[in-house]
Enzyme design. Structure first.
Site, PDB file in Angstrom:
ATOM      1  N   GLU A  36       0.898  -1.154   0.000  1.00 44.12           N
ATOM      2  CA  GLU A  36       0.000   0.000   0.000  1.00 44.12           C
ATOM      3  C   GLU A  36       0.939   1.207   0.000  1.00 44.12           C
ATOM      4  O   GLU A  36       1.751   1.356   0.912  1.00 44.12           O
ATOM      5  CB  GLU A  36      -0.844  -0.063   1.280  1.00 44.12           C
ATOM      6  CG  GLU A  36      -2.100   0.742   1.271  1.00 44.12           C
ATOM      7  CD  GLU A  36      -3.085   0.362   0.168  1.00 44.12           C
ATOM      8  OE1 GLU A  36      -3.830   1.256  -0.228  1.00 44.12           O
ATOM      9  OE2 GLU A  36      -3.114  -0.790  -0.303  1.00 44.12           O
ATOM     10  N   ASP A  61      -4.301  11.577   7.512  1.00 42.23           N
ATOM     11  CA  ASP A  61      -3.030  11.083   8.025  1.00 42.23           C
ATOM     12  C   ASP A  61      -2.692  11.698   9.367  1.00 42.23           C
ATOM     13  O   ASP A  61      -2.831  12.898   9.567  1.00 42.23           O
ATOM     14  CB  ASP A  61      -1.898  11.393   7.036  1.00 42.23           C
ATOM     15  CG  ASP A  61      -2.095  10.697   5.703  1.00 42.23           C
ATOM     16  OD1 ASP A  61      -2.744   9.634   5.711  1.00 42.23           O
ATOM     17  OD2 ASP A  61      -1.624  11.208   4.681  1.00 42.23           O
TER      18      ASP A  61
END
Length: 268
Positions: free
Chosen positions: A49, A60
């Site tokens: 990924e 994030d």
């Protein structure tokens, strides 16, 4: 896209789950980033990924934001990321490669153009983190035109409608969220996801991989015990890169030492 199907079939035969690491392409620089990815695969990663550095990463946590900043500091561009992807694919012909990114990067290139480029370099799936299922039509249609699996996030509070949509539109795998919020290894995953997994299975969704807060082998085992096809670990891996930023060889050794027991935990 077919690479996911053959991976899951092989794992099933071997009675194993998938261990999938996440890293940002180009962190801390192109050359070391390619070595990191080789190391992850050698240590037992079943799929990759990968993030493309972006200036405004909403989902994030600080660890992955720092990875993005390091890649920017090294001058890494999206075009270079695609060159890296082509190199990774050339060297590792069978491993599924997924991108985890934001819509702006897709828009910058043009939606169709972006997925065509993915197909060209051998990317198997794309998860556009800031595009909800109900706005995903232009993305998933372009993805399928270019044999790229559109990946959808299944949140812990998904209702029946959402589960049906994810099952119907998603390909490759389903990104099963351990919890809501931003990514990070500090926030350990601790939700029984059995009911979601059962529903996804009932609706014939792509195999679920559990992500967010996966930082220890016992969590990988728990995800698989709950019925997930495997687990994705990002922040914990990126943290290792950060901790050994000035010791490239030590960094690779530490990554290997982290991934091996995570992969071992997928074997029942």
């Amino acid at each position: 896209m077919e690479r996911y199907e053959s991976l899951f079939a092989q794992l099933k035969e071997r009675k194993e789950g998938a261990f999938v690491p996440f890293v940002t392409l180009g962190d801390p620089g192109i050359e070391q980033s390619l070595k990191i990815i080789d190391t992850l695969i050698e240590a037992g990663a079943d799929a990759l990924e990968l993030g493309i550095p972006f200036s405004d990463p909403l989902a994030d946590g600080p660890t992955i934001q720092n990875a993005t900043l390091r890649a920017f500091a090294a001058g890494v561009t999206p075009a270079q990321c695609f060159e890296m992807l082509a190199l990774i694919r050339q060297k590792h012909p069978t491993i599924p490669i997924g991108l985890l990114m934001y819509a702006n990067l897709v828009f910058n290139k043009g939606i169709d153009e972006f997925y065509a480029e993915c197909e060209k370099v051998g990317v198997d799936s794309v998860l556009v983190a800031d595009v909800p299922v109900e706005e995903s039509a232009p993305f998933r249609q372009a993805a399928l035109r270019h044999n790229v699996a559109p990946i959808f996030i299944c949140p812990p509070n998904a209702d029946d409608d959402l589960l049906r949509q994810i099952a119907s539109y998603g390909r490759g795998y389903t990104y099963l969220l351990s919890r809501a919020g931003v990514t990070g290894a500090e926030n350990r995953a601790a939700l029984p996801l059995n009911h979601l997994v059962a529903k996804l299975k009932e609706y014939n969704a792509a195999p679920p991989l559990q992500g967010f807060g996966i930082s220890a082998p016992d969590q990988v085992k728990a995800a698989i015990d709950a019925g997930a096809a495997g687990a994705i670990s990002g922040s914990a891996i990126v943290k290792i890169i950060e901790q050994h930023i000035n010791e490239p060889e030590k960094m690779l050794a530490a990554l290997k030492a982290f991934v091996q027991p995570m992969k071992a935990a997928t074997r029942s």
